[in-house]
Design a protein around this motif. Structure first.
Motif, PDB file in Angstrom:
ATOM      1  N   ALA B  63       0.877  -1.176   0.000  1.00 55.98           N
ATOM      2  CA  ALA B  63       0.000   0.000   0.000  1.00 55.98           C
ATOM      3  C   ALA B  63       0.905   1.213   0.000  1.00 55.98           C
ATOM      4  CB  ALA B  63      -0.891   0.003   1.235  1.00 55.98           C
ATOM      5  N   SER B  64       0.722   2.092  -0.959  1.00 56.21           N
ATOM      6  CA  SER B  64       1.530   3.322  -0.979  1.00 56.21           C
ATOM      7  C   SER B  64       0.598   4.526  -0.991  1.00 56.21           C
ATOM      8  CB  SER B  64       2.463   3.352  -2.188  1.00 56.21           C
ATOM      9  OG  SER B  64       1.735   3.464  -3.378  1.00 56.21           O
ATOM     10  N   VAL B  65       0.984   5.540  -0.261  1.00 56.32           N
ATOM     11  CA  VAL B  65       0.196   6.773  -0.219  1.00 56.32           C
ATOM     12  C   VAL B  65       1.122   7.961  -0.473  1.00 56.32           C
ATOM     13  CG1 VAL B  65      -1.605   5.952   1.329  1.00 56.32           C
ATOM     14  CG2 VAL B  65       0.444   6.974   2.293  1.00 56.32           C
ATOM     15  N   ARG B  66       0.555   8.983  -1.051  1.00 55.84           N
ATOM     16  CA  ARG B  66       1.300  10.212  -1.285  1.00 55.84           C
ATOM     17  C   ARG B  66       0.389  11.393  -0.973  1.00 55.84           C
ATOM     18  NH1 ARG B  66       5.825  12.044  -3.429  1.00 55.84           N
ATOM     19  NH2 ARG B  66       5.807  14.138  -4.290  1.00 55.84           N
ATOM     20  N   LEU B  67       0.826  12.203  -0.033  1.00 58.04           N
ATOM     21  CA  LEU B  67       0.067  13.397   0.347  1.00 58.04           C
ATOM     22  C   LEU B  67       0.876  14.617  -0.080  1.00 58.04           C
ATOM     23  CD1 LEU B  67      -2.294  14.684   2.110  1.00 58.04           C
ATOM     24  CD2 LEU B  67      -0.611  14.734   3.952  1.00 58.04           C
ATOM     25  N   ASP B  68       0.256  15.497  -0.802  1.00 60.42           N
ATOM     26  CA  ASP B  68       0.911  16.745  -1.226  1.00 60.42           C
ATOM     27  C   ASP B  68      -0.080  17.862  -0.937  1.00 60.42           C
ATOM     28  OD1 ASP B  68       2.185  18.850  -2.424  1.00 60.42           O
ATOM     29  OD2 ASP B  68       2.798  17.723  -4.198  1.00 60.42           O
ATOM     30  N   SER B  69       0.093  18.500   0.195  1.00 60.51           N
ATOM     31  CA  SER B  69      -0.926  19.416   0.681  1.00 60.51           C
ATOM     32  C   SER B  69      -0.372  20.825   0.858  1.00 60.51           C
ATOM     33  CB  SER B  69      -1.459  18.893   2.018  1.00 60.51           C
ATOM     34  OG  SER B  69      -2.444  19.746   2.516  1.00 60.51           O
ATOM     35  N   VAL B  70      -1.163  21.808   0.473  1.00 59.50           N
ATOM     36  CA  VAL B  70      -0.784  23.209   0.679  1.00 59.50           C
ATOM     37  C   VAL B  70      -1.256  23.616   2.071  1.00 59.50           C
ATOM     38  CG1 VAL B  70      -1.089  25.571  -0.137  1.00 59.50           C
ATOM     39  CG2 VAL B  70      -0.942  23.688  -1.782  1.00 59.50           C
ATOM     40  N   LEU B  71      -0.309  23.915   2.968  1.00 59.70           N
ATOM     41  CA  LEU B  71      -0.672  24.292   4.325  1.00 59.70           C
ATOM     42  C   LEU B  71      -1.118  25.746   4.384  1.00 59.70           C
ATOM     43  CD1 LEU B  71       2.288  22.578   6.239  1.00 59.70           C
ATOM     44  CD2 LEU B  71       0.005  21.670   5.771  1.00 59.70           C
ATOM     45  N   GLN B  72      -0.424  26.572   3.651  1.00 57.68           N
ATOM     46  CA  GLN B  72      -0.799  27.976   3.478  1.00 57.68           C
ATOM     47  C   GLN B  72      -0.086  28.454   2.223  1.00 57.68           C
ATOM     48  OE1 GLN B  72       0.962  29.286   7.308  1.00 57.68           O
ATOM     49  NE2 GLN B  72       2.183  30.681   6.067  1.00 57.68           N
ATOM     50  N   PRO B  73      -0.501  29.585   1.655  1.00 61.08           N
ATOM     51  CA  PRO B  73       0.126  30.003   0.393  1.00 61.08           C
ATOM     52  C   PRO B  73       1.655  29.997   0.496  1.00 61.08           C
ATOM     53  CG  PRO B  73      -1.745  31.389   0.869  1.00 61.08           C
ATOM     54  CD  PRO B  73      -1.580  30.484   2.062  1.00 61.08           C
ATOM     55  N   GLY B  74       2.287  29.239  -0.387  1.00 63.81           N
ATOM     56  CA  GLY B  74       3.745  29.175  -0.420  1.00 63.81           C
ATOM     57  C   GLY B  74       4.338  28.057   0.415  1.00 63.81           C
ATOM     58  N   LEU B  75       3.527  27.371   1.221  1.00 63.12           N
ATOM     59  CA  LEU B  75       4.056  26.324   2.100  1.00 63.12           C
ATOM     60  C   LEU B  75       3.336  24.995   1.838  1.00 63.12           C
ATOM     61  CD1 LEU B  75       6.051  25.767   4.429  1.00 63.12           C
ATOM     62  CD2 LEU B  75       4.151  26.192   6.010  1.00 63.12           C
ATOM     63  N   ARG B  76       4.102  23.974   1.454  1.00 68.01           N
ATOM     64  CA  ARG B  76       3.547  22.647   1.153  1.00 68.01           C
ATOM     65  C   ARG B  76       4.103  21.625   2.126  1.00 68.01           C
ATOM     66  NH1 ARG B  76       6.161  21.178  -4.109  1.00 68.01           N
ATOM     67  NH2 ARG B  76       5.136  19.163  -3.942  1.00 68.01           N
ATOM     68  N   ALA B  77       3.318  20.591   2.386  1.00 68.72           N
ATOM     69  CA  ALA B  77       3.801  19.418   3.116  1.00 68.72           C
ATOM     70  C   ALA B  77       3.666  18.218   2.191  1.00 68.72           C
ATOM     71  CB  ALA B  77       2.974  19.208   4.378  1.00 68.72           C
ATOM     72  N   VAL B  78       4.739  17.436   2.074  1.00 68.66           N
ATOM     73  CA  VAL B  78       4.738  16.255   1.203  1.00 68.66           C
ATOM     74  C   VAL B  78       5.076  15.031   2.041  1.00 68.66           C
ATOM     75  CG1 VAL B  78       5.804  15.145  -0.802  1.00 68.66           C
ATOM     76  CG2 VAL B  78       5.439  17.626  -0.799  1.00 68.66           C
ATOM     77  N   SER B 104       8.046  22.265   2.100  1.00 73.34           N
ATOM     78  CA  SER B 104       8.581  23.029   0.975  1.00 73.34           C
ATOM     79  C   SER B 104       8.054  24.457   1.037  1.00 73.34           C
ATOM     80  CB  SER B 104       8.146  22.361  -0.336  1.00 73.34           C
ATOM     81  OG  SER B 104       8.611  23.113  -1.441  1.00 73.34           O
ATOM     82  N   TRP B 105       8.967  25.393   1.054  1.00 74.25           N
ATOM     83  CA  TRP B 105       8.577  26.813   1.135  1.00 74.25           C
ATOM     84  C   TRP B 105       8.977  27.504  -0.160  1.00 74.25           C
ATOM     85  CZ3 TRP B 105      11.832  31.272   3.287  1.00 74.25           C
ATOM     86  CH2 TRP B 105      11.076  32.446   3.288  1.00 74.25           C
ATOM     87  N   GLN B 106       7.985  28.026  -0.859  1.00 76.86           N
ATOM     88  CA  GLN B 106       8.221  28.780  -2.091  1.00 76.86           C
ATOM     89  C   GLN B 106       8.348  30.246  -1.683  1.00 76.86           C
ATOM     90  OE1 GLN B 106       8.036  26.894  -5.185  1.00 76.86           O
ATOM     91  NE2 GLN B 106       9.123  28.650  -6.041  1.00 76.86           N
ATOM     92  N   ALA B 107       9.591  30.667  -1.424  1.00 80.99           N
ATOM     93  CA  ALA B 107       9.814  32.012  -0.904  1.00 80.99           C
ATOM     94  C   ALA B 107       9.421  33.085  -1.921  1.00 80.99           C
ATOM     95  CB  ALA B 107      11.274  32.172  -0.500  1.00 80.99           C
ATOM     96  N   SER B 108       9.628  32.784  -3.201  1.00 81.93           N
ATOM     97  CA  SER B 108       9.231  33.677  -4.292  1.00 81.93           C
ATOM     98  C   SER B 108       9.011  32.771  -5.494  1.00 81.93           C
ATOM     99  CB  SER B 108      10.335  34.710  -4.562  1.00 81.93           C
ATOM    100  OG  SER B 108      11.466  34.060  -5.112  1.00 81.93           O
ATOM    101  N   PRO B 109       8.445  33.296  -6.617  1.00 80.04           N
ATOM    102  CA  PRO B 109       8.240  32.394  -7.758  1.00 80.04           C
ATOM    103  C   PRO B 109       9.516  31.683  -8.196  1.00 80.04           C
ATOM    104  CG  PRO B 109       7.044  34.429  -8.119  1.00 80.04           C
ATOM    105  CD  PRO B 109       7.851  34.628  -6.861  1.00 80.04           C
ATOM    106  N   GLY B 110      10.688  32.268  -7.914  1.00 80.20           N
ATOM    107  CA  GLY B 110      11.923  31.652  -8.364  1.00 80.20           C
ATOM    108  C   GLY B 110      12.745  30.969  -7.290  1.00 80.20           C
ATOM    109  N   LEU B 111      12.414  31.172  -6.035  1.00 77.43           N
ATOM    110  CA  LEU B 111      13.257  30.641  -4.956  1.00 77.43           C
ATOM    111  C   LEU B 111      12.460  29.688  -4.067  1.00 77.43           C
ATOM    112  CD1 LEU B 111      15.934  30.660  -3.350  1.00 77.43           C
ATOM    113  CD2 LEU B 111      15.012  32.585  -2.033  1.00 77.43           C
TER     114      LEU B 111
END
Lengths: 253, 397
Positions: B63-78, B104-111
């Motif tokens: 059984a494999s699961v994958r969660l990719d959730s946006v916690l708040q704008p710019g911040l993801r949990a995988v 994962s933190w998307q500090a800006s569109p490029g960083l």
């Protein structure tokens, strides 16, 4: 009698000065696509010999390239579930396919891309006037996607460079308003690859645009794909999204 | 236009319109009228369940699961996790692999900055990736001889990753600390020792070359490790062919820990071709400069052979210097949604072969696959897999 009179007037109109084919094509493009970055939802229902085979659900993010003006697309799969989360990046003929399960970004050829349903998005999100030289091939009354007789211009489009999926296209556009009615897409060898009917025009982003395209395979007429588009929205698509290295990071907020 | 010409149009044009819409096209439009869309909700959680059985073995599954959730704008949990179950096979009845768990933190569109257990991928080839310096991060449950399976199911590495994206490329740095000295085979262990046994780092860059050329560059190192530069490139050739290659090198001994301490290269050259008939063919040449020479490999047997195979397996490298790898994928083979795949690995040192043929019927959320695989070659050769069948059923959610 009213129909006959209408046809007469239409024919008279068509007999006047021939319009510029390239301008007609550009006007038709502007109806299919807004001239800016946008996103839309795309549902493809596939049939073989009248039986539904499955549905593919895509989210498409498109941004016109600053140099060519052609759309660069990021396509995200929502269904079928075995493909959920997979991404395809199309930047001209540069194509990458990303699978979140393997974390792999695989480079694919234009021919390989045609295997999947995502390629059918081409009949929507392509600026034909940028890549094709149009020639007015005739004036014709054809049946449109709603099976209504419609006065049209028949345009023959010849690719102006090699980086296109279809070297030749025949496109019928509405003589009254430049709406695309029907397209026939051909291979290098002149083989008919697909026929598309644009229909169910709805007001989207201020313009009446086709919300459904019926695509018939050229080799197997029993292979039919109904493509429905919705939620067309102007959207800023950052330049950084449209490259291979961003694919593992892509997540819609 | 004269009046008689209009009259002619009145008669001819409606007839022409009738003829234009061929029966097949009218049928297609009628079919489209009745089409019903079944929208799929966009879920952050997806997974796969598989039940399978090898010939002569017991049922097993995962059984494999994958969660990719946006916690708040710019911040993801995988989070990605796989649980392998072998209740009747002897040994541990279950083995859990925490493959990824990071923020994962998307500090800006490029960083972007990521921290946690990450499974980074580098390289462009299918069968072997010389640029994949994290390949030895630990595979807790080996279930297939397909190299793609080992790569997809391994543990990620705990690291800090920073990436700066720019138009057409990116630069990045990856820093991984040492967390444990040894692997932990306990079924539910996160097994930090397999993934983070030593400190390691990687610098990477990618760029668009001229035409369709795309390149990736890499420099890696770590505690007790030699510097390892690498490069990968891919190119589109015509409409249906992609050409690719990748190579890396480092100063080291051979895999057995002997031989001269010198520059040794890992390399792949390959091509992929797709026909109009939905058949994709790929061929690759693999070179492992850290493997034993052909003569030394030919003399291995018994305990030495077993020990060397284990060393190669731990390094996730081929056991011999040169192999050929072929892969074929035929979509809609004989009927819609049926895929036929073939995988062939041929060792150029001892001429042993591994072949795997599969048929896979796919549904909306399920798949049924029948596979047959066999090895061919001398005892103590590279590919020694016995002939066997496998039946596998998958369900996706």
């Amino acid at each position: 009698m009213r129909n006959a009179l209408f046809t007469l007037l239409l024919a008279a109109g068509l007999a006047q000065a021939a319009p510029d084919a390239q301008q007609l094509l550009a006007a038709s493009d502007a109806i299919r696509n807004p001239g800016q970055s946008f996103s839309l939802d795309n549902t493809l229902i596939e049939y073989r010999n009248g039986r539904e085979q499955g549905q593919t659900q895509l989210q498409i993010y498109a941004r016109p390239a600053s140099d060519s003006g052609q759309y660069r697309n990021l396509i995200r799969f929502l269904a079928p579930l075995r493909d959920a989360g997979k991404l395809m990046l199309k930047n001209g003929n540069e194509l990458w396919f990303y699978d979140p399960a393997s974390k792999a970004s695989v480079r694919i050829s234009p021919q390989q891309r045609l295997l999947g349903q995502a390629a059918n998005g081409d009949v929507m999100t392509v600026n034909l006037a940028r890549d094709y030289r149009a020639r007015l091939d005739g004036e014709e009354i054809i049946q449109d996607g709603e099976r209504q007789a419609r006065a049209s211009y028949r345009l023959v489009l010849q690719a102006s460079h090699d980086d296109v999926t279809y070297p030749r296209i025949t496109l019928w556009v509405d003589a009254a308003n430049s709406r695309p009615i029907k397209g026939q897409f051909y291979s290098d060898s002149g083989r008919l690859l697909k026929t598309a009917y644009y229909r169910r025009f709805q007001l989207q982003l201020g313009v009446q645009r086709p919300s459904e395209t019926v695509i018939i395979d050229g080799l197997d007429p029993g292979w039919i794909t109904v493509m429905r588009t919705g939620n067309l929205a102007a959207r800023d698509i950052p330049e950084a999204w449209l490259q291979r290295d961003y694919l593992p990071r892509f997540r819609v907020e | 236009m004269q009046w008689h010409a209009y009259l002619l149009l009145l008669v001819i044009l409606p007839l022409a319109a009738q003829a234009e819409g061929s029966t097949a096209e009218l049928d297609a439009l009628a079919l489209a009228d009745s089409a019903v869309s079944k929208p799929q909700a966009d879920s952050p959680l997806h997974g796969q369940l598989q039940l399978s059985r090898w010939q002569g073995s017991h049922w097993q599954g995962f059984a494999s699961v994958r969660l990719d959730s946006v916690l708040q704008p710019g911040l993801r949990a995988v989070l990605a996790n796989r649980l392998d179950l072998r209740p009747l096979a002897g040994g541990p009845a279950q083995v859990n692999s925490l493959q990824e768990a990071y923020l994962s933190w998307q500090a800006s569109p490029g960083l972007a900055l990521d921290v946690g257990r990450i499974n980074p991928r580098s390289g462009v080839a299918r069968g072997f990736n010389p640029l994949d310096v994290w390949r030895d991060s630990g595979l807790r449950a080996a279930t297939s001889a397909d190299p793609a399976s080992a790569r997809d199911n391994r543990l990620g590495v705990v690291m800090l990753r920073a990436q700066q994206l720019r138009d057409g490329g990116s630069i990045g740095v990856l820093l991984a600390p040492a967390l444990a000295r040894a692997a932990n085979p306990a079924p539910w262990s996160p097994d930090w020792g397999s993934s983070n046994r030593r400190e390691r780092w990687q610098l990477q860059a990618s760029a668009a070359g001229s035409g369709s050329l795309r390149t990736q560059w890499l420099l890696a190192g770590g505690a007790g490790e030699a510097l390892q530069p690498g490069v990968a490139a891919s190119l589109l050739w015509g409409d249906a062919t992609t050409l690719y290659g990748e190579a890396s090198a480092s100063r080291s001994h051979d895999l057995a820990g002997g031989g001269a301490h010198r520059w040794r290269a890992l390399a792949v050259a390959g091509a992929s071709y797709t026909t109009a008939g939905k058949l994709t063919l790929a061929a690759e040449y693999h070179h492992n400069g850290r493997a034993l020479s052909q003569a030394a490999w030919g003399q291995l047997s018994g305990r030495d052979y077993g020990q060397y195979r284990q060393q190669a397996s731990q390094a996730a490298l081929p056991a011999t210097r040169q192999q050929l790898f072929f892969y074929a994928d035929w979509q809609d083979f004989l009927r819609p949604q049926l895929a036929a795949t073939a995988l062939l690995r041929h060792d150029l040192a001892d001429h042993s072969r591994f072949t795997r043929l599969s048929l896979r019927q796919q549904g909306e959320r399920s798949a049924l696959a029948l596979s047959h695989e066999w090895g061919h070659g001398r005892p103590f050769g590279h590919f020694t897999t016995p002939a066997r069948w496998q039946l596998a059923a998958d369900w996706y959610f």
